[in-house]
Motif scaffolding. Structure first.
Motif, PDB file in Angstrom:
ATOM      1  N   UNK A 176      -3.295   2.499   9.291  1.00 52.49           N
ATOM      2  CA  UNK A 176      -2.489   2.993   8.179  1.00 52.49           C
ATOM      3  C   UNK A 176      -1.293   2.079   7.944  1.00 52.49           C
TER       4      UNK A 176
ATOM      5  N   UNK B  26      -4.648  -5.439  -5.989  1.00 53.40           N
ATOM      6  CA  UNK B  26      -4.250  -4.453  -6.992  1.00 53.40           C
ATOM      7  C   UNK B  26      -2.894  -3.844  -6.622  1.00 53.40           C
ATOM      8  N   UNK B  27      -2.695  -3.610  -5.327  1.00 49.60           N
ATOM      9  CA  UNK B  27      -1.437  -3.027  -4.860  1.00 49.60           C
ATOM     10  C   UNK B  27      -0.265  -3.958  -5.148  1.00 49.60           C
TER      11      UNK B  27
ATOM     12  N   UNK C  16       1.181  -2.573   5.545  1.00 48.95           N
ATOM     13  CA  UNK C  16       0.290  -1.522   5.068  1.00 48.95           C
ATOM     14  C   UNK C  16      -1.145  -1.992   5.226  1.00 48.95           C
ATOM     15  N   UNK C  17      -1.938  -1.145   5.828  1.00 49.01           N
ATOM     16  CA  UNK C  17      -3.319  -1.540   6.065  1.00 49.01           C
ATOM     17  C   UNK C  17      -4.194  -1.309   4.831  1.00 49.01           C
ATOM     18  N   UNK C  18      -4.913  -2.336   4.433  1.00 48.28           N
ATOM     19  CA  UNK C  18      -5.878  -2.210   3.341  1.00 48.28           C
ATOM     20  C   UNK C  18      -7.260  -2.571   3.864  1.00 48.28           C
ATOM     21  N   UNK C  19      -8.223  -1.691   3.583  1.00 46.64           N
ATOM     22  CA  UNK C  19      -9.574  -1.966   4.049  1.00 46.64           C
ATOM     23  C   UNK C  19     -10.276  -2.974   3.168  1.00 46.64           C
ATOM     24  N   UNK C  20      -9.833  -3.122   1.933  1.00 51.02           N
ATOM     25  CA  UNK C  20     -10.475  -4.145   1.111  1.00 51.02           C
ATOM     26  C   UNK C  20      -9.434  -4.935   0.335  1.00 51.02           C
TER      27      UNK C  20
ATOM     28  N   UNK D 183      -9.528  -6.377  -2.527  1.00 48.70           N
ATOM     29  CA  UNK D 183      -9.365  -6.087  -3.948  1.00 48.70           C
ATOM     30  C   UNK D 183      -8.255  -5.048  -4.151  1.00 48.70           C
ATOM     31  N   UNK D 184      -8.285  -4.006  -3.312  1.00 46.84           N
ATOM     32  CA  UNK D 184      -7.260  -2.967  -3.421  1.00 46.84           C
ATOM     33  C   UNK D 184      -5.892  -3.545  -3.072  1.00 46.84           C
TER      34      UNK D 184
ATOM     35  N   UNK E  86       3.091  -1.841  -5.098  1.00 51.83           N
ATOM     36  CA  UNK E  86       3.083  -1.058  -3.859  1.00 51.83           C
ATOM     37  C   UNK E  86       3.407  -1.917  -2.647  1.00 51.83           C
TER      38      UNK E  86
ATOM     39  N   UNK F 191       0.519  -3.519  -8.768  1.00 56.16           N
ATOM     40  CA  UNK F 191       1.182  -2.237  -8.990  1.00 56.16           C
ATOM     41  C   UNK F 191       2.588  -2.203  -8.393  1.00 56.16           C
TER      42      UNK F 191
END
Lengths: 599, 337
Positions: free
Chosen positions: A210, A243-244, A233-237, A239-240, A249, A247
Motif C-alpha cells: 500500500x 495516470x496518477x 505509494x504502491x502501484x500494481x500497474x 499505467x495507473x 496523486x 491526476x
C-alpha cells in the motif's frame, strides 16, 4: 411495498455513502501538501522486506538506503566512493588492514550517538549469523576480523587484499536496537515505528503493498533533507501510476514504458527525465554448460563451443538497429560489458556490425554452406540454433526477430522461442539453450558483474547455486578477475577490469547490445528540480544513494488549489441527500402510479 | 379416513429427518475429502511450476554461490521433498502456514491482512451486483422485448464483455481527480473512525463500480431467463384469475420460483469472493487476496502460494457446501429426492 421502499432507501444511502467521501479525498493530499513539504513517489515494484539484513529487492534496498547510512557512499556526480559514516580511511602496508575513521558527533534518529561500535556490531553479526548474511553476505565474505578499538576507529582485517572495501553496500544498524533482535532475526520485520536509523529519512509507517512513509531525519549528518516527508505509494500497474501523475496523486513516477513516457511528455505541469541506465541487455551464447566439477550439463548445441562461431554471431548483431527499432530509441547501443555510465570502468569499445566479415569468419572456420545455402557444422550436419527470450520483456520478441534475420543471412536458421521469465531462468540455469537474452544491473564497483563470468560462479554438482550468467569459465579471465579484486592501486585496477572485459569480448559468450534508458517523470508544478545521479543525465530514483529524494527542491509558488475540504464535504453531503430524496420521491411516485394503473 | 392417513403423514417426516442427516453427512464428508486433496495438491502443484525460488528472491542482487546455498538451507529447500511435505503437513495441523519467502512474515498474518479488503471490495460488489442484476432481470423478464428490457440487457452484455482491466483504466482516467488512483486508505488521512471510513469508501468507489459493472450481467441474465421459463406456467394464470394485481403475481408467485438458479449462482460466486478479483485489484492496487496470490506466483513464494491456495479453495468448498445445504431448505424438491 414498505419492504421495497426500505430497500430503495438503503440502496440510495449506500450510493450516497460511496459518493460523498470523494471530496475528502480530493482535499486530503493537497491540504496535506500545504502544511508540509511531502514528496509522493509511485513505486511499481513490490516492497517486500524492510529488514536490512533480508532485503534483496530493488525497492527494499532503495528505501533501506534512505533509512541507513553505509560506511561509504557514492558521489552524486560521478559515483566515486565518498565519505558516509566513515569520514576517512587508509589501508595498511600489508594491504589487508583497513582503518576507517568514523565521524564524531553523529546521532541515530533516537539521539543516541553513532559510533564505530555500531559498525563493528553490524559486520560481526554478519560474520557470525547466517541469517544476517542473507542479503549482503558477499560483502563480508573476505573479512577476517572487525574491531572497534574506540568510538571513532574501525579496523577491518581482510583475508585477501580486497579492492572493493569502499563499495560495501551494507546498511549499518544501531547496536542498542538490534542487539536484542539477534536471535529472531529471520522473523524480525523491523517495523517498530519510528524505525531507528542514520540515513536522511526515518521510516514511520508501512503497509505492505500500500504505502511506505518516511519522515526527514533531523539528525542526519549531512543535515536535514529539503523535504519533510517522502511517501511511496504502491502501484500494481505502471499505467495507473502514470495516470496518477497526471491526476496529481503522486509527484514522481519511474520505470515508465516508452509509450507512457511519450504520453507524459509535454503534459502541463509534468517534466520527463530520460536518464542513462546502468543495466545491460545481452545475448548469451552457450559455450558448453558445465558444473563446477566440470561435468557437462544441458543440451546446448556443441558447435557453439567453437569461439569462432560465437564471434561470427557477435559480428552479426547490429546494436544500432535494435536500439532504434526495438527500444524506440530509449536505449544506448551496447558493446562493452560495463555500461558507459561508469566511464571509468567501461572499455567503451565499439563492435562493428559486419555481415560480410561474419560470413568470412565462418568460411575460414570451416563452416561450409550446404546446397540450400544453409551452414553445416564441422560434422557436416545442418547448423540450426534456438534463441530463447522472455515473453514478459517487450523488447525480446523484436530483438529475436532481427537476430533471426541477421543470422539467417549467415546461413544459420534460428528458432526463436519466448517463454515466461521463470521458465527462462530454469532453462538457462540448466544450460538448456543455444542463445538467450539476459540482463544485469551494474553497480558503481564493477566487481559484482565481473564475478558472474568466473569459474567460481558455475553451479554445483547438482546444478544448483550457480550465479554464472553465461557458463563462461576461462583461465585467463579468472586471472584478470582475481588481479583486479586484490589490486588496491586504482589506476592499475581500472586497466585490469578493462582487460577482463576485452577477454570477455574475445570469448563472445556474452554479447552486449543495449543499455536501456530509465524513463521517469515528475510534477514540475510541485517540485522544481531533483538531484540526478550521475549528474548530468542520470536518474532520480533507483540511485546508488539517496540524493534524488534528499535534495528534491519543492516548487516555490503555492501549488495547492486551496480546496477547503470540510465545507465542500458538507456541501456535497447536502447535495447527495437532496438528490437521494428526489430519486426516492420519483421512484415511489412512479410505483404508485403504475400500481394504480393496473388496479 | 384420518386413521388411515396419519401413518402415511408421519412416516415420511421421520424418514426425512434421517435423510437430512445423511444428506448433510454426505455433503460435509465430500467437502472434507476435497479439502484434503487441496492440501496435498497445494504442496505438489507449485513445485512443478518452473522457477527457482532462491534465484527469484536474489534476482539482480550481487550474491555468490555460497550465499545461494545458505539461503536454500535457510528456507528448507535443500531437504528432500518428502521431508518438506511432512514439515508442511505438521505446520498445517498446528495452524502454521509457514513463512513467506518474500515478505518474511507468517503467511497466515499476510492472508488475514488481505481478507478484509477483499471481502469488502468483492463482497460489496457482489451484493450490489446481485441486487441490481436480480432487480433488472425481473423487470426485463416480466416485460420481455420492451424497450427497457432490450436496453438493460444490451448494456449489461456490453459491460460483461468489456475487459475488466480496460474498463477500470477508463474509469480511472475519465473520473479525473474525483477518486484516488491506488490503495485502500491514504496515509495522510487523519486518524478517527469517520475520516478513515470516508477515505476507505472513497477508495472503494471506483474498484467497486468496475466490478459491479462487469459482473451484474450474469445475475440479470440468469434471473431473466428463469423468470421467462415461469411466465407461461398455469399457476400464474390461476393467480391472475384470482384477481391479483400484476405486481403481486410477479412478486409472490413468479419470482420465488424463478429464484432458485440465481441462488446457486450467488453462492458459487460468494465462494469466489475470497479469491478476489485479480484484475480489479491490480488496476486499483487494492491490497486484496487476489493481488497477494498474483504476487506470490510472480515471486515463486511457495509457502504463500500454498497458503492462499488452501484459503481460496477452502472458501469455494465451504460456500458450495452452504449452497447445497441451503438448497434443501429453499427447494422442497431436493428434500423429496
Amino acid at each position: 411495498m414498505r419492504m421495497r421502499r426500505i430497500g430503495v432507501c438503503l440502496a440510495v444511502a449506500a450510493c450516497a455513502a460511496l459518493g460523498t467521501p470523494a471530496v475528502t479525498g480530493v482535499g486530503a493530499p493537497q491540504a496535506h501538501a500545504a502544511d508540509s513539504k511531502v514528496l509522493r513517489v509511485a513505486v511499481t515494484t513490490a516492497v517486500a522486506s524492510l529488514n536490512p539484513f533480508l532485503a534483496y529487492h530493488q525497492a527494499d534496498t532503495e528505501i533501506g538506503r534512505m533509512m541507513y547510512e553505509f560506511l561509504t557512499a557514492y558521489d552524486q556526480t560521478d559515483q566515486h566512493p565518498v565519505p558516509g559514516l566513515a569520514e576517512s580511511w587508509q589501508v595498511g602496508t600489508d594491504k589487508l588492514t583497513w582503518t576507517f575513521k568514523i565521524r564524531q558527533g553523529m546521532k541515530w534518529s533516537d539521539d543516541k550517538p553513532i559510533t564505530a561500535k555500531d559498525v563493528a556490531f553490524t559486520y560481526n553479526l554478519m560474520l557470525t549469523n547466517a541469517v544476517a548474511r542473507t542479503a549482503n553476505g558477499n560483502f563480508v565474505s573476505n573479512f577476517d576480523t572487525v574491531t572497534a578499538p574506540d568510538d571513532t576507529t574501525l579496523v577491518v582485517r581482510t583475508k585477501q587484499p580486497q579492492a572493493t572495501m569502499l563499495a560495501l553496500d551494507v546498511p549499518i544498524v544501531p547496536e542498542h536496537v538490534w542487539a536484542s533482535k539477534v536471535d529472531k532475526l529471520v522473523n524480525y520485520t523491523n517495523l517498530d515505528f519510528p524505525v531507528v536509523g542514520s540515513g536522511p529519512f526515518t521510516l514511520v509507517d508501512y503497509k505492505p503493498d500500500q504505502y511506505v512513509k518516511l519522515k526527514a531525519n533531523p539528525n542526519f549528518w549531512r543535515g536535514k533533507a529539503t523535504v519533510d516527508e517522502v511517501d511511496f505509494y504502491h502501484y500494481d500497474n505502471t499505467d495507473a501510476a502514470a495516470q496518477a501523475l497526471i491526476k496529481g496523486d503522486v509527484d514522481l513516477v519511474s520505470k515508465l514504458t516508452a509509450a507512457q513516457f511519450d504520453t507524459l511528455k509535454g503534459k502541463d505541469g509534468i517534466t520527463t527525465n530520460k536518464a542513462v541506465g546502468r543495466r545491460f541487455n545481452d545475448l548469451i551464447i552457450n559455450p558448453g554448460a558445465q558444473t563446477n566439477t566440470r561435468q557437462p550439463i544441458g543440451d546446448g548445441n556443441p558447435a557453439l563451443r567453437d569461439v569462432k562461431l560465437r564471434q561470427a554471431i557477435a559480428q552479426a548483431i547490429d546494436a544500432k538497429t535494435l536500439v532504434d527499432k526495438s527500444y524506440g530509441g530509449y536505449a544506448e547501443p551496447g558493446s562493452s560489458y560495463i555500461p558507459p555510465v561508469f566511464s571509468k570502468w567501461s572499455t567503451n569499445q565499439q563492435r562493428t556490425f559486419d555481415l560480410a566479415a561474419a560470413n568470412r569468419t565462418l568460411d575460414e572456420a570451416g563452416y561450409r554452406k550446404g546446397p540450400d545455402g544453409k551452414r553445416l557444422d564441422k560434422e557436416g550436419k545442418p547448423l540450426t540454433l534456438r534463441l530463447i527470450g522472455d515473453s514478459g520483456q517487450p523488447t525480446d520478441n523484436p530483438n529475436g526477430q532481427y537476430l533471426k534475420s541477421w543470422l539467417g543471412q549467415l546461413g544459420i536458421p534460428v528458432d526463436v522461442q519466448l517463454v515466461s521469465g521463470d521458465k527462462l531462468g530454469d532453462v538457462t540455469t540448466a544450460g538448456n539453450y543455444d542463445l538467450s537474452f539476459s540482463t544485469w544491473g551494474v553497480n558503481p564497483d564493477p566487481d559484482a558483474v565481473l564475478t558472474l563470468q568466473t569459474c567460481a560462479a558455475l553451479p554445483d554438482a547438482e546444478g544448483k547455486s550457480g550465479t554464472t550468467e553465461t557458463f563462461t569459465c576461462d583461465e585467463q579471465y579468472d586471472q584478470l578477475y582475481k588481479a583486479q579484486l586484490s589490486e588496491l592501486d586504482e589506476g592499475k585496477r581500472v586497466q585490469e577490469v578493462k582487460q577482463a572485459q576485452q577477454r570477455l569480448a574475445e570469448l563472445a559468450t556474452s554479447v552486449t547490445f543495449a543499455y536501456p534508458d530509465q524513463l521517469e517523470a515528475y510534477r514540475s508544478d510541485r517540485f522544481s528540480s531533483f538531484a540526478v545521479q550521475p549528474n548530468p543525465g542520470g536518474v532520480i530514483t533507483g540511485q546508488n544513494g539517496y540524493w534524488g529524494y534528499y535534495k528534491a527542491v519543492p516548487a516555490a509558488a503555492g501549488t495547492s488549489s486551496g480546496v477547503t475540504p470540510t465545507g465542500l464535504v458538507i456541501g456535497i453531503v447536502v447535495a447527495v441527500v437532496v438528490v437521494a430524496g428526489v430519486v426516492l420521491l420519483v421512484v415511489s411516485r412512479r410505483r404508485k402510479s403504475t400500481a394504480d394503473e393496473r388496479e | 379416513m384420518t386413521n388411515a392417513l396419519s401413518p402415511e403423514v408421519v412416516e415420511p417426516t421421520r424418514g426425512a429427518g434421517r435423510g437430512t442427516l445423511r444428506y448433510v453427512a454426505t455433503k460435509v464428508g465430500g467437502a472434507l475429502v476435497s479439502l484434503v486433496l487441496v492440501v496435498v495438491l497445494g504442496f505438489f502443484l507449485f513445485r512443478v511450476l518452473p522457477g527457482d525460488p532462491v534465484k527469484t528472491i536474489t534476482r539482480d542482487a550481487p550474491v555468490d554461490p555460497a550465499r545461494l546455498a545458505e539461503l536454500r538451507a535457510q528456507l528448507g529447500l535443500d531437504d528432500p521433498l518428502p521431508v518438506q511435505f511432512l514439515r508442511y503437513l505438521g505446520g498445517l495441523l498446528r495452524g502454521d502456514l509457514g513463512q513467506s519467502y518474500n515478505y518474511r512474515q507468517p503467511v497466515l498474518d499476510l492472508i488475514l491482512d488481505r481478507v478484509g479488503p477483499t471481502l469488502l471490495l468483492v463482497g460489496t460488489a457482489t451484493v450490489i451486483a446481485a441486487a441490481l442484476g436480480l432487480w433488472l432481470g425481473v423487470r426485463g423478464g416480466w416485460r420481455r422485448g420492451s424497450r427497457f428490457d432490450r436496453a438493460s440487457t444490451g448494456i449489461a452484455l456490453l459491460l460483461w464483455s468489456a475487459p475488466t482491466f480496460w474498463l477500470g483504466m477508463v474509469l480511472l482516467t475519465v473520473t479525473g481527480t474525483l477518486f484516488p488512483s491506488q490503495g485502500i486508505i491514504d496515509p495522510a488521512t487523519p486518524p478517527g473512525l469517520l475520516p478513515q471510513a470516508l477515505d476507505l469508501l472513497h477508495h472503494l468507489a471506483l474498484p467497486c463500480l468496475t466490478l459491479v459493472a462487469v459482473i451484474y450481467a450474469q445475475y440479470l441474465l440468469v434471473m431473466r431467463s428463469s423468470l421467462l421459463e415461469e411466465m407461461n406456467a398455469d399457476y400464474l394464470t390461476t393467480a391472475r384469475a384470482k384477481g391479483l394485481r400484476d405486481d403481486l403475481v410477479r412478486r409472490r408467485h413468479a419470482v420465488p420460483n424463478a429464484l432458485l438458479p440465481t441462488v446457486t449462482l450467488i453462492f458459487l460466486n460468494l465462494g469466489m469472493v475470497v479469491s478476489g478479483a485479480v484484475t480489479v485489484e491490480t488496476v486499483f492496487s487494492w491490497p486484496g487476496l487476489g493481488q497477494l496470490t498474483f504476487k506470490a506466483i510472480n515471486s515463486r513464494d511457495l509457502p504463500l502460494l500454498q497458503g492462499t491456495f488452501i484459503v481460496l479453495a477452502g472458501a469455494v468448498l465451504v460456500m458450495n457446501l452452504v449452497a447445497d445445504l441451503l438448497y434443501r431448505v429453499i427447494d422442497p424438491r431436493v428434500r423429496a429426492a
